[in-house]
Design an enzyme around this catalytic site. Structure first.
Site, PDB file in Angstrom:
ATOM      1  N   CYS A   1       0.832  -1.196   0.000  1.00  0.00           N
ATOM      2  CA  CYS A   1       0.000   0.000   0.000  1.00  0.00           C
ATOM      3  C   CYS A   1       0.873   1.254   0.000  1.00  0.00           C
ATOM      4  CB  CYS A   1      -0.954   0.097   1.178  1.00  0.00           C
ATOM      5  SG  CYS A   1      -2.018  -1.328   1.359  1.00  0.00           S
TER       6      CYS A   1
ATOM      7  N   ARG B   1       3.574  -0.394  -5.048  1.00  0.00           N
ATOM      8  CA  ARG B   1       3.350  -0.956  -3.716  1.00  0.00           C
ATOM      9  C   ARG B   1       2.035  -1.709  -3.613  1.00  0.00           C
ATOM     10  NH1 ARG B   1       6.781   1.489   0.046  1.00  0.00           N
ATOM     11  NH2 ARG B   1       5.450   0.808   1.725  1.00  0.00           N
TER      12      ARG B   1
ATOM     13  N   TRP C   1      -2.967  -2.757  -1.675  1.00  0.00           N
ATOM     14  CA  TRP C   1      -2.704  -4.175  -1.935  1.00  0.00           C
ATOM     15  C   TRP C   1      -3.419  -4.909  -0.817  1.00  0.00           C
ATOM     16  CZ3 TRP C   1      -0.470  -8.497   0.319  1.00  0.00           C
ATOM     17  CH2 TRP C   1      -0.083  -9.530  -0.555  1.00  0.00           C
TER      18      TRP C   1
ATOM     19  N   ASN D   1      -1.311   2.072   5.721  1.00  0.00           N
ATOM     20  CA  ASN D   1      -0.465   1.026   5.164  1.00  0.00           C
ATOM     21  C   ASN D   1       0.025   0.198   6.341  1.00  0.00           C
ATOM     22  OD1 ASN D   1       1.584  -0.457   3.911  1.00  0.00           O
ATOM     23  ND2 ASN D   1       3.033   1.251   3.971  1.00  0.00           N
ATOM     24  N   GLY D   2      -0.254  -1.121   6.302  1.00  0.00           N
ATOM     25  CA  GLY D   2       0.180  -1.974   7.413  1.00  0.00           C
ATOM     26  C   GLY D   2      -0.952  -2.863   7.864  1.00  0.00           C
TER      27      GLY D   2
ATOM     28  N   GLU E   1      16.747 -17.295 -10.773  1.00  0.00           N
ATOM     29  CA  GLU E   1      16.284 -15.925 -11.000  1.00  0.00           C
ATOM     30  C   GLU E   1      15.637 -15.797 -12.380  1.00  0.00           C
ATOM     31  OE1 GLU E   1      15.675 -13.493  -9.235  1.00  0.00           O
ATOM     32  OE2 GLU E   1      15.684 -11.758 -10.552  1.00  0.00           O
TER      33      GLU E   1
ATOM     34  N   LYS F   1      11.826 -14.551 -12.849  1.00  0.00           N
ATOM     35  CA  LYS F   1      11.443 -13.403 -13.696  1.00  0.00           C
ATOM     36  C   LYS F   1      10.341 -13.819 -14.664  1.00  0.00           C
ATOM     37  CE  LYS F   1      12.607 -10.644 -12.062  1.00  0.00           C
ATOM     38  NZ  LYS F   1      13.324 -10.633 -10.865  1.00  0.00           N
TER      39      LYS F   1
ATOM     40  N   GLU G   1       6.989 -14.506 -12.836  1.00  0.00           N
ATOM     41  CA  GLU G   1       6.376 -13.295 -12.266  1.00  0.00           C
ATOM     42  C   GLU G   1       5.593 -12.497 -13.300  1.00  0.00           C
ATOM     43  OE1 GLU G   1       8.948 -11.131  -8.829  1.00  0.00           O
ATOM     44  OE2 GLU G   1      10.033 -11.417 -10.691  1.00  0.00           O
TER      45      GLU G   1
ATOM     46  N   HIS H   1      17.649 -36.291 -11.193  1.00  0.00           N
ATOM     47  CA  HIS H   1      16.868 -36.732 -10.031  1.00  0.00           C
ATOM     48  C   HIS H   1      15.406 -36.308 -10.129  1.00  0.00           C
ATOM     49  CE1 HIS H   1      20.521 -38.106  -8.173  1.00  0.00           C
ATOM     50  NE2 HIS H   1      21.067 -36.909  -8.291  1.00  0.00           N
TER      51      HIS H   1
ATOM     52  N   LYS I   1       5.643  -4.816  -4.998  1.00  0.00           N
ATOM     53  CA  LYS I   1       7.097  -4.680  -4.940  1.00  0.00           C
ATOM     54  C   LYS I   1       7.621  -4.719  -3.504  1.00  0.00           C
ATOM     55  CE  LYS I   1      10.871  -2.587  -7.160  1.00  0.00           C
ATOM     56  NZ  LYS I   1      11.184  -3.884  -7.772  1.00  0.00           N
TER      57      LYS I   1
HETATM   58  C1  G6P Z   1       8.644  -8.873  -3.678  1.00  0.00           C
HETATM   59  C2  G6P Z   1       9.091  -8.262  -4.990  1.00  0.00           C
HETATM   60  C3  G6P Z   1      10.388  -8.924  -5.453  1.00  0.00           C
HETATM   61  C4  G6P Z   1      11.442  -8.833  -4.357  1.00  0.00           C
HETATM   62  C5  G6P Z   1      10.933  -9.428  -3.046  1.00  0.00           C
HETATM   63  C6  G6P Z   1      11.893  -9.123  -1.912  1.00  0.00           C
HETATM   64  O1  G6P Z   1       8.236 -10.177  -3.885  1.00  0.00           O
HETATM   65  O2  G6P Z   1       8.091  -8.422  -5.967  1.00  0.00           O
HETATM   66  O3  G6P Z   1      10.860  -8.271  -6.616  1.00  0.00           O
HETATM   67  O4  G6P Z   1      12.568  -9.551  -4.772  1.00  0.00           O
HETATM   68  O5  G6P Z   1       9.681  -8.821  -2.697  1.00  0.00           O
HETATM   69  O6  G6P Z   1      11.951  -7.732  -1.752  1.00  0.00           O
HETATM   70  P1  G6P Z   1      13.126  -6.921  -1.126  1.00  0.00           P
HETATM   71  O7  G6P Z   1      12.664  -5.505  -1.137  1.00  0.00           O
HETATM   72  O8  G6P Z   1      13.326  -7.444   0.260  1.00  0.00           O
HETATM   73  O9  G6P Z   1      14.329  -7.140  -1.963  1.00  0.00           O
END
Ligand code: G6P
Length: 616
Positions: free
Chosen positions: A2, A27, A74, A98-99, A489, A493, A496, A512, A611
């Site tokens: 948020c 956010r 969110w 927010n929280g 990673e 990506k 996501e 395996h 994010k």
């Molecule tokens: C969320 C974001 C990711 C990020 C993860 C950890 O899932 O979408 O892109 O890697 O949080 O976030 P941080 O701010 O701790 O790197």
């Protein structure tokens, strides 16, 4: 999660707040709303969906007034809907939050028994009712009422509140969720992060947990002001800071999406993260920010890295580097998993918390637990003064600038840069590396921006490969050693943003399990630069080909053997082995981007993700 924005000035508040929310939309983006005081009363407009929907609603029902608050959500408590969108109104009060208010259920029962009626399923509305109740029970003003209400709640919050009776005041507070104040020209602002305020001011104050602030807009006789106290009412001073991010850093600058722009910004992000931190002459890293004296470094018995998501993948590489360059045993743990057991920390442990936002709940909780059990904590974060670096004993900021795309790219390579710096620093102080070795490792790192620029020059080729993946429902990513976290990673990506099922696997584990999946319909992305694990990786590629799997390889220029086996090859520059992960990830970021973009997805704001994840 948020995002919050508040504005108290002379201009029309609604467009300024919506513009700030646009920069916070990373956010959360399931609904949004604003509340504006027009001098007589408070009007709110809320809308389900992206901020665009709020813009449309405001176009139909413009709100006038120079004081207001806004929110992009969110969902945590209550599904995404217009009723659950903020601001929430109770009596004379409008509030954004927010929280999470943890004791909301008990408070809801108590307020209901007092006759309160609720219009939403949110925990936030409870807080709005508490403020209104405090006002009706005789609080002298909104500032007073908010402090009374906050003393009744437990949990995490950043809030901004308006009252019908105070047309010139916003009361805001933070506890566990970020809140920044902006000192503009004849205006005061508050917001969840710097980027929301940057187009108005670079003079900011970062509130601390427990701070409550009364922001007052300018009047005919007085300029704008901010008064900060504790919840109990004791005055506190917070230093003003001048931010060196420019407003245009948070713009798309001609790119179709922030993610594509941020992929292209990686050479600059890495160069900025290195700037002023390298001592090539002595093959060392300037360690003052890291906050670990050479004596402390020599006494470290174990390094414990905690992180989530993409930062976790960076941490896996950090382990590799710290073990091989500094010779210290290193453990990597997901923040969320650490919370599930009683991990043992010792005072000779160095805990490194890696987080681009510096706010991720699970990483923060892990860092707190480690600190309380005696460990030294080093934060690697991108957001200045965020919660994790505040808590840590030392911090090494990545200087990637604002990252808006939800799928992290430039922060990842900036984190790798920072982790390599830490590994060299530890290695040098512990005598595991000599000056010549240190200098050679650091020179390799300094060459990375140039290598990435070379790779970005092949973006069109990666785009053409992406066309062949648009219809794939499953994609396997394989890698060994330093390439394994990159396989993870690359898969993250892709999943996501393209919503394809993608799985990263240690290539040695293929036999395996995943080998059972391989047939002519399964694309397999193999990260196989010429490094120590190359021969084995080639063996894996042969196994995939023997089962008619479609191979997309990342290989070093001139690799004839790979040329004969793979359907598509992205050629990599012949770079030093230790920096290869900073290069191999780039084509995989581009691949995910182009697949998702071809599918027409909202690349910067993929469904269900946010994010900054400030919930457990
Ligand atoms: C969320 C974001 C990711 C990020 C993860 C950890 O899932 O979408 O892109 O890697 O949080 O976030 P941080 O701010 O701790 O790197």
């Amino acid at each position: 999660m948020c995002g919050i924005v508040g504005y108290a000035g002379r201009q029309s508040a609604a467009p300024i707040i919506v513009d700030g929310l646009r920069r916070l939309e990373y956010r959360g983006y399931d609904s949004a709303g604003v509340a504006i005081h027009d001098g007589r009363g408070i009007e709110t407009v809320r809308a389900l969906g992206k901020l665009r929907a709020l813009g449309d609603a405001l176009a139909k029902r413009p709100l006038e007034g120079a004081l207001g608050i806004g929110h992009t959500r969110w969902a945590t408590h209550g599904r995404p809907s217009e009723e659950n969108a903020h601001p929430h109104v109770a009596g004379k009060v409008a509030l954004v939050h927010n929280g999470i208010i943890e004791n909301h259920a008990a408070l809801r029962r108590e307020l209901a028994a007092d006759g309160a009626r609720f219009g939403s399923e949110t925990d936030t509305e409870i807080l709005a009712h508490l403020v209104d109740r405090a006002l009706s029970r005789g609080a002298v003003n909104l500032f007073d009422a908010v402090r009374v209400a906050l003393s009744e709640v437990t949990g995490a919050y950043a809030i901004a509140v308006l009252s019908v009776d105070e047309p010139n005041t916003i009361v805001a507070a933070r506890h566990g969720s970020p809140l920044v104040l902006g000192y503009g020209e004849n205006e005061m602002l508050c917001g969840s992060d710097i980027s929301a305020l940057l187009s108005h001011t670079r003079d900011m104050v970062f509130l601390e947990d427990g701070d409550v602030v009364e922001l007052r807009g300018p009047t005919s006789s007085e300029g704008p002001s901010a008064r900060i106290t504790t919840i109990a009412g004791a005055a506190v001073e917070r230093p003003r800071k001048r931010i060196d991010w420019s407003p245009t850093m948070a713009e798309r600058g001609g790119f179709k999406h922030f993610m594509l722009k941020e992929i292209h910004e990686q050479p600059d992000a890495i160069a900025a993260t290195l700037r002023g931190r390298i001592d090539l002459e002595n093959g060392d890293v300037h360690g003052s920010e890291i906050g670990l004296s050479p004596e402390v470094v020599r006494g470290i018995r174990r390094v414990y890295i905690v992180a989530c998501g993409t930062s976790f993948h960076a941490s896996l590489l950090g382990r590799y580097w710290i073990e091989s360059l500094a010779g210290v045993q290193t453990v990597v743990e997901l923040g969320s998993e650490l919370a599930n057991r009683k991990a043992v920390f010792c005072d000779d442990d160095l805990v490194i918390a890696v987080s681009q936002s510096g706010e991720t709940f699970d990483t923060l909780a892990a860092a707190k637990a480690a600190k309380s059990r005696g460990a030294r904590v080093l934060a690697i974060a991108n957001v200045l003064d965020s919660a994790i670096p505040r808590l840590a004993h030392g911090e090494l900021y990545t200087r990637a600038g604002p990252e808006i795309g939800v799928a992290s790219t430039k922060c990842f390579t900036a984190q790798l840069t920072a982790l390599l710096l830490v590994a060299v620093y530890l290695g040098r102080q512990r005598g595991a590396l000599d000056a010549t070795q240190g200098a050679s490792l650091l020179e390799g790192l300094c060459a990375v921006p140039g290598f990435i620029n070379e790779l970005l020059g092949d973006a069109d080729y990666v785009r053409s490969i992406a066309t062949s993946l648009v219809d794939a429902t499953d994609v396997l990513f394989l890698g060994r050693g330093l390439n394994y976290p990159i396989a993870l990673e690359g898969a993250l990506k892709l999943k996501e943003i393209s919503y394809a099922h993608a799985e990263g696997y240690a290539a040695g584990e293929m036999k395996h399990g995943p080998i059972a999946l391989i047939d002519s319909s399964l694309p397999v992305v193999v990260v196989a630069p010429r490094d120590a694990s190359y021969d084995k990786a080639l063996g894996n590629v042969q196994e995939v080909r023997a089962r008619e799997g479609r191979v997309i390889a990342l290989a070093t220029k001139g690799d004839e053997a790979m040329h004969d086996l793979a359907e598509h090859i992205v050629w990599l520059p012949d770079a030093p082995e230790h920096v290869l992960p900073l290069l191999t990830v780039v084509p995989l970021q581009l691949l995910a981007y182009y697949v998702a973009s071809r599918k027409g997805h909202d690349v910067d704001q993929p469904r269900n993700l946010a994010k900054t994840v400030t919930v457990e």
